[in-house]
Design an enzyme around this catalytic site. Sequence first.
Site, PDB file in Angstrom:
ATOM      1  N   CYS A   1       1.000 -26.218 -12.321  1.00  0.00           N
ATOM      2  CA  CYS A   1      -0.436 -26.869 -13.465  1.00  0.00           C
ATOM      3  C   CYS A   1      -0.010 -26.056 -14.788  1.00  0.00           C
ATOM      4  CB  CYS A   1      -2.013 -25.620 -13.123  1.00  0.00           C
ATOM      5  SG  CYS A   1      -1.934 -25.393 -11.304  1.00  0.00           S
TER       6      CYS A   1
ATOM      7  N   GLY B   1      -0.380 -31.637 -14.334  1.00  0.00           N
ATOM      8  CA  GLY B   1      -1.404 -31.566 -12.900  1.00  0.00           C
ATOM      9  C   GLY B   1      -1.993 -32.499 -13.822  1.00  0.00           C
TER      10      GLY B   1
ATOM     11  N   ASN C   1      -2.102 -20.769 -14.062  1.00  0.00           N
ATOM     12  CA  ASN C   1      -0.820 -21.329 -12.867  1.00  0.00           C
ATOM     13  C   ASN C   1       0.016 -20.478 -12.296  1.00  0.00           C
ATOM     14  OD1 ASN C   1       2.140 -22.717 -14.676  1.00  0.00           O
ATOM     15  ND2 ASN C   1       1.694 -23.079 -12.452  1.00  0.00           N
ATOM     16  N   GLY C   2       0.187 -21.088 -11.217  1.00  0.00           N
ATOM     17  CA  GLY C   2       0.711 -19.671 -10.134  1.00  0.00           C
ATOM     18  C   GLY C   2       0.633 -20.107  -8.494  1.00  0.00           C
TER      19      GLY C   2
ATOM     20  N   TYR D   1      13.315 -29.495 -13.198  1.00  0.00           N
ATOM     21  CA  TYR D   1      12.154 -30.900 -12.782  1.00  0.00           C
ATOM     22  C   TYR D   1      10.938 -31.166 -13.590  1.00  0.00           C
ATOM     23  CZ  TYR D   1       8.592 -34.060 -10.366  1.00  0.00           C
ATOM     24  OH  TYR D   1       7.474 -34.736 -10.813  1.00  0.00           O
TER      25      TYR D   1
ATOM     26  N   CYS E   1       8.170 -24.312  -1.801  1.00  0.00           N
ATOM     27  CA  CYS E   1       7.679 -22.892  -3.299  1.00  0.00           C
ATOM     28  C   CYS E   1       6.813 -22.543  -2.999  1.00  0.00           C
ATOM     29  CB  CYS E   1       7.478 -23.886  -4.209  1.00  0.00           C
ATOM     30  SG  CYS E   1       7.561 -22.722  -5.826  1.00  0.00           S
TER      31      CYS E   1
ATOM     32  N   CYS F   1      13.786 -21.956  -3.773  1.00  0.00           N
ATOM     33  CA  CYS F   1      13.927 -23.457  -2.685  1.00  0.00           C
ATOM     34  C   CYS F   1      15.009 -23.852  -2.925  1.00  0.00           C
ATOM     35  CB  CYS F   1      12.670 -24.198  -3.250  1.00  0.00           C
ATOM     36  SG  CYS F   1      13.439 -24.389  -5.302  1.00  0.00           S
TER      37      CYS F   1
HETATM   38  P1  AMP Z   1      11.514 -37.477  -2.346  1.00  0.00           P
HETATM   39  O1  AMP Z   1      11.197 -39.236  -2.814  1.00  0.00           O
HETATM   40  O2  AMP Z   1      10.446 -36.823  -1.296  1.00  0.00           O
HETATM   41  O3  AMP Z   1      12.684 -36.768  -2.038  1.00  0.00           O
HETATM   42  O4  AMP Z   1      10.593 -37.162  -3.936  1.00  0.00           O
HETATM   43  C1  AMP Z   1      12.005 -36.753  -4.788  1.00  0.00           C
HETATM   44  C2  AMP Z   1      11.414 -37.275  -6.177  1.00  0.00           C
HETATM   45  O5  AMP Z   1      10.603 -36.279  -6.529  1.00  0.00           O
HETATM   46  C3  AMP Z   1      12.711 -36.733  -7.326  1.00  0.00           C
HETATM   47  O6  AMP Z   1      12.601 -37.930  -8.147  1.00  0.00           O
HETATM   48  C4  AMP Z   1      11.850 -35.665  -8.441  1.00  0.00           C
HETATM   49  O7  AMP Z   1      12.514 -35.700  -9.475  1.00  0.00           O
HETATM   50  C5  AMP Z   1      10.562 -35.670  -8.257  1.00  0.00           C
HETATM   51  N1  AMP Z   1       9.912 -34.293  -7.785  1.00  0.00           N
HETATM   52  C6  AMP Z   1      10.973 -33.335  -7.724  1.00  0.00           C
HETATM   53  N2  AMP Z   1      10.153 -31.692  -7.077  1.00  0.00           N
HETATM   54  C7  AMP Z   1       9.242 -32.607  -7.240  1.00  0.00           C
HETATM   55  C8  AMP Z   1       7.274 -31.706  -7.212  1.00  0.00           C
HETATM   56  N3  AMP Z   1       7.285 -30.772  -6.773  1.00  0.00           N
HETATM   57  N4  AMP Z   1       7.109 -32.600  -7.342  1.00  0.00           N
HETATM   58  C9  AMP Z   1       7.026 -34.295  -7.562  1.00  0.00           C
HETATM   59  N5  AMP Z   1       7.347 -34.139  -7.653  1.00  0.00           N
HETATM   60  C10 AMP Z   1       8.603 -33.882  -7.112  1.00  0.00           C
HETATM   61 FE1  SF4 Z   2      10.321 -22.372  -8.849  1.00  0.00          FE
HETATM   62 FE2  SF4 Z   2      11.605 -22.655  -6.367  1.00  0.00          FE
HETATM   63 FE3  SF4 Z   2      11.094 -20.540  -7.023  1.00  0.00          FE
HETATM   64 FE4  SF4 Z   2       9.455 -22.059  -6.745  1.00  0.00          FE
HETATM   65  S1  SF4 Z   2      11.259 -21.351  -5.001  1.00  0.00           S
HETATM   66  S2  SF4 Z   2       9.300 -19.960  -8.506  1.00  0.00           S
HETATM   67  S3  SF4 Z   2      10.227 -23.558  -7.150  1.00  0.00           S
HETATM   68  S4  SF4 Z   2      13.106 -22.105  -8.354  1.00  0.00           S
END
Ligand code: AMP
Ligand code: SF4
Length: 451
Positions: free
Chosen positions: A10, A36, A110-111, A250, A390, A444
Amino acid sequence: MVERQLNEECAVVGIFNHDEASKLAYFSLHSMQHRGQEACGIASADGGKVHMIKDRGLVSQVFNDDKLKTLSGKAAIGHNRYSTAGEESTLDAQPVFARYDLGEMAIVHNGNLTNAQEIRDALIKKGAIFQTFMDTENLIHLIAKSDEDKLLDRIIDGVKKIQGAYSLVFLSRQKMFAMRDPHGLRPLSLGRVGDGYIVSSETCAFDLIGAEFIRDVKPGELLIFEKGKAPQSIQIFEPTPKHCVFEYVYFARPDSDVFEKNVYAMRKNMGAELAKIEPVEADMVVPVPDGGIPAALGYSQASGIPFEMGIMRNHYIGRTFIEPTQEMRDLKVKMKLSPIMSLIKGKKLIVIDDSIVRGTTSKRIVRMLKEAGALEVHMRISSPPTTDPCYYGVDTPDKENLLAANMSNKEMCEFMGADSLAYLTQDALMRSVDSKNSEYCTACFTGDYLF
Ligand code: AMP
Ligand code: SF4
């Protein structure tokens, strides 16, 4: 470990003392749409009443000029909501609004609160009725039920009972309040706009509306915005910074400064570190757009291997991650990314992405590049392996669906059909984000949870 709630990721914004408050909130939310896309909302206050519009959809779909005109007043708060699988409804959109004995109030969050279930169970036992699945609703109840006489004291009372990640903005009929959790897990910055103020998840909103950055809201700090006064600060909790490093990896927009550092610069550092620790001979460095672009530039500059946009992205698809079923995710990756065949045919490629979650994207990309004639595909990931979910406000799947939690590096490389696979190390990530000067949450990647 705590149950994850539905209020994750968010963006939040608050505008105070500006004639065009709801319009500025609208533009700010528009600039933070990447945080979001499921639902959004704005509440405004005109001194006598709090008005609100919220709905499912993108900011540009939910609002138009006529609607914004009904959101009158010199203060406004807004929210973009991320999608998570399952129970989505307009009720789960924010702001959360309530009428209570002191008047009217709206909150954006947010959180993710980690003790939300305990609080909710206790409140329900005492007869409270909840309308949504959002942990933010707990706060409304805590504030409404507090024995304190003033809203400020009730907010303080309320935040002392919650635990977890929160960047919050509260709006009453005449005042606005902004609060960040003691770890400062999620970002929240303060700026000046005209004679008024803005608080926002990311500073890209400041740049869009012409606001001037003042500083970040401090971890554990409550800011009070009142007519005719500079924001008043109360340090409710001792700050113990643990900023979410994944914002740099990211989540945040590259043109934003989060935690007072530029996201693009951090991502380039990650790429440069990756080139140093995981070199490989190749013809070109290719980013997975858009997330991998700054890190790929960093890798290319540090290694001297040319940067090429070998993969194009169709921008009119939306994020692949948001689809709840695996089939839909596979299909959306195909629709979203395509190779420039003439560029990559017969070439050895270093492909940079920011992270691997389930592995869907990388697997598809490697197959696509090989089918397009790439000679070798070396996957390089500009963050450490994502091994743990997370619980603090970023939507990650459970551990059993995280590729790196269930496979060795060799197995993952075979799974995606790459010629090699390497990640950034934890140490190199910390060097990239200048951890000598800031503390970060890295749960994470490490499983070291804060609570
Ligand atoms: P995956 O295909 O499931 O391995 O997702 C990896 C892709 O999702 C990467 O290209 C990241 O840029 C993106 N990504 C990583 N974390 C998130 C997230 N929390 N929400 C949406 N996209 C994500
Ligand atoms: Fe950020 Fe990862 Fe910590 Fe979640 S677990 S607050 S995504 S660093």
